[in-house]
Design a protein around this motif. Structure first.
Motif, PDB file in Angstrom:
ATOM      1  N   LEU A 120       0.832  -1.209   0.000  1.00 40.30           N
ATOM      2  CA  LEU A 120       0.000   0.000   0.000  1.00 40.30           C
ATOM      3  C   LEU A 120       0.865   1.257   0.000  1.00 40.30           C
ATOM      4  CD1 LEU A 120      -2.903   1.127   0.207  1.00 40.30           C
ATOM      5  CD2 LEU A 120      -2.657   1.004   2.694  1.00 40.30           C
ATOM      6  N   CYS A 121       1.931   1.258   0.797  1.00 40.39           N
ATOM      7  CA  CYS A 121       2.827   2.419   0.854  1.00 40.39           C
ATOM      8  C   CYS A 121       3.545   2.618  -0.477  1.00 40.39           C
ATOM      9  CB  CYS A 121       3.848   2.242   1.981  1.00 40.39           C
ATOM     10  SG  CYS A 121       3.145   2.337   3.635  1.00 40.39           S
ATOM     11  N   VAL A 122       3.961   1.529  -1.105  1.00 44.14           N
ATOM     12  CA  VAL A 122       4.626   1.633  -2.416  1.00 44.14           C
ATOM     13  C   VAL A 122       3.654   2.177  -3.467  1.00 44.14           C
ATOM     14  CG1 VAL A 122       5.696   0.312  -4.272  1.00 44.14           C
ATOM     15  CG2 VAL A 122       6.295  -0.169  -1.893  1.00 44.14           C
ATOM     16  N   ALA A 123       2.407   1.691  -3.453  1.00 44.52           N
ATOM     17  CA  ALA A 123       1.403   2.182  -4.397  1.00 44.52           C
ATOM     18  C   ALA A 123       1.117   3.667  -4.163  1.00 44.52           C
ATOM     19  CB  ALA A 123       0.121   1.361  -4.263  1.00 44.52           C
ATOM     20  N   ALA A 124       1.064   4.076  -2.890  1.00 46.12           N
ATOM     21  CA  ALA A 124       0.838   5.487  -2.579  1.00 46.12           C
ATOM     22  C   ALA A 124       1.987   6.350  -3.088  1.00 46.12           C
ATOM     23  CB  ALA A 124       0.667   5.667  -1.073  1.00 46.12           C
ATOM     24  N   LEU A 125       3.217   5.847  -2.941  1.00 46.73           N
ATOM     25  CA  LEU A 125       4.377   6.587  -3.442  1.00 46.73           C
ATOM     26  C   LEU A 125       4.304   6.752  -4.955  1.00 46.73           C
ATOM     27  CD1 LEU A 125       7.171   7.858  -2.960  1.00 46.73           C
ATOM     28  CD2 LEU A 125       8.147   5.564  -3.180  1.00 46.73           C
ATOM     29  N   ALA A 126       3.922   5.685  -5.652  1.00 46.80           N
ATOM     30  CA  ALA A 126       3.789   5.763  -7.111  1.00 46.80           C
ATOM     31  C   ALA A 126       2.701   6.764  -7.501  1.00 46.80           C
ATOM     32  CB  ALA A 126       3.476   4.384  -7.673  1.00 46.80           C
ATOM     33  N   GLY A 127       1.581   6.754  -6.768  1.00 43.04           N
ATOM     34  CA  GLY A 127       0.512   7.703  -7.060  1.00 43.04           C
ATOM     35  C   GLY A 127       0.938   9.137  -6.821  1.00 43.04           C
TER      36      GLY A 127
END
Length: 410
Positions: A120-127
């Motif tokens: 989730l944190c990695v996806a948030a960073l990408a977003g």
């Protein structure tokens, strides 16, 4: 030098006003950072003062990450975007994920959500990267922040709710631990709802500036600041209560079998006898001793004897009701406190246990083990010593009449 003109004065005042507006968010983050620094120092003192305190080191890392994130956000007007947007928010997400890990560590629960939280944190960073460089959209970044925060708070709340009623014990810390865990669970659930509400309001009223917060984002920033401090204090308290309960468990548990030890059992027996006396009811005590156990130790060694003790204790535990109490009373002696069980039914239970113990297979050296029993029901004004004495006399009669028996007191 020309004197200042009226127009210049207005421009200067306006410029200062705009600057103060633009510095509002950095000022808020600096105050947040100071509060986090104090909490970080509190965690350090707790770790030094109470060695072995579970979860506090993870909580310290959470505060440290949040401190880094707050300082980077405070530097937004002066530092590059990748530092004050991507790294700053990622540090805050990691801090929230570490709160979940702290809860799991304190409650000794598996961190099943951790891989999902990392993803989730990695996806948030990408977003964040996409809506910062590919297409600048402050509202989209706020929605990512709200969604991520909601899910991380919900994960911590779920873990707290599942463990809100720890295994029943008689320690003084247990009631406080149950209440505190439940309160923290509801607190995290409310924060998940606040993040969700923020996301909805962001869709309805998109923000126009990060540095000049509108009412919605400013209110959320203050709530999030207070939330971090409150959850930090609550988790420190939870860690202390959990540590106190662990110490009580360690002091009242037999190290070999995990059953109650003699001192803890006698405390429970004394309390239950007084309760039964007030209620006009009775309880039944079952005392058993393994027959010829010394021969097992002499023939196969103490390691074999310990394994026999563990196997017998496991068999006894399987027959235990949640309301009953079981203890290793001596070397090869066990005692069971049977609440609200008539003497006739206790006698039948002891007979089943006698058969089960005698039929234990694959013991060290292929030995066969039997047990002798002594049973009695409590009487008005009984003391722990008196009922134990009667059970011991009944047990002695079992031994003297050939062992492997279940006589009742008459």
């Amino acid at each position: 030098m020309d004197p200042p003109q009226a127009g210049d004065s207005c421009v200067s005042v306006l410029s200062r006003g705009v600057l103060l507006e633009r510095m509002y968010m950095p000022y808020l983050m600096v105050g947040y950072a100071v509060a986090l620094l104090l909490m970080l120092l509190g965690c350090g003192v707790s770790v030094i003062s109470v060695p072995g305190l579970r979860g506090v080191r993870l909580l310290s890392w959470s505060f440290a990450c949040a401190l880094v994130g707050a300082l980077l956000l405070a530097a937004r007007p002066f530092a590059p975007t990748w530092l004050t947007i991507l790294l700053a928010n990622q540090a805050l997400f990691v801090a929230m994920l570490l709160i979940y890990c702290t809860v799991a560590d304190i409650l000794a629960a598996p961190m099943r959500f951790l891989p999902w939280g990392i993803a989730l944190c990695v996806a948030a960073l990408a977003g964040y990267a996409y809506f910062t460089y590919a297409r600048t959209d402050l509202a989209a970044r706020d929605l990512i922040d709200s969604t991520t925060g909601c899910m991380l708070c919900a994960a911590a709340a779920w873990l707290l709710f599942r463990h809100a009623d720890p295994a029943a014990d008689d320690s003084v810390a247990a009631p406080t631990l149950r209440i505190l865990t439940r309160c923290l669970a509801w607190f995290e659930a409310c924060m998940a709802a606040v993040y969700l509400l923020r996301g909805v309001l962001t869709l309805l009223f998109p923000p126009s500036s990060f540095l000049h917060l509108d009412l919605i984002q400013a209110a959320f920033s203050w709530v999030n600041l207070l939330r971090s401090l409150a959850i930090g204090c609550g988790l420190l308290w939870l860690a202390l209560c959990s540590h106190r309960r662990d110490l009580h468990t360690l002091a009242s548990t037999d190290g070999l079998t995990g059953l109650l030890n003699r001192r803890a059992f006698e405390e429970i027996l004394d309390r239950e006898l007084r309760r039964a006396g007030r209620a006009g009811s009775s309880l039944t005590l079952l005392l058993l001793d393994l027959d010829s156990f010394k021969q097992v130790n002499d023939s196969f060694g103490h390691h074999a004897g310990d394994e026999v003790i563990r196997r017998v204790s496991a068999a006894l535990r399987r027959s235990l009701r949640p309301m009953d109490a079981l203890a290793r009373y001596g070397g090869e002696e066990f005692v069971m406190l049977l609440r609200d069980l008539p003497l006739v039914q206790a006698h039948a239970l002891a007979e089943r246990l006698r058969v089960e113990i005698a039929s234990l297979a694959a013991l060290p050296g292929n030995v066969s083990i039997t047990a002798s029993f002594g049973i009695d029901a409590s009487r008005p004004e009984d003391s722990p010593e008196e009922i134990l004495r009667r059970c011991d006399e009944a047990l002695y009669r079992s031994k003297s009449r050939g062992r492997n028996r279940v006589p009742a007191w008459t």
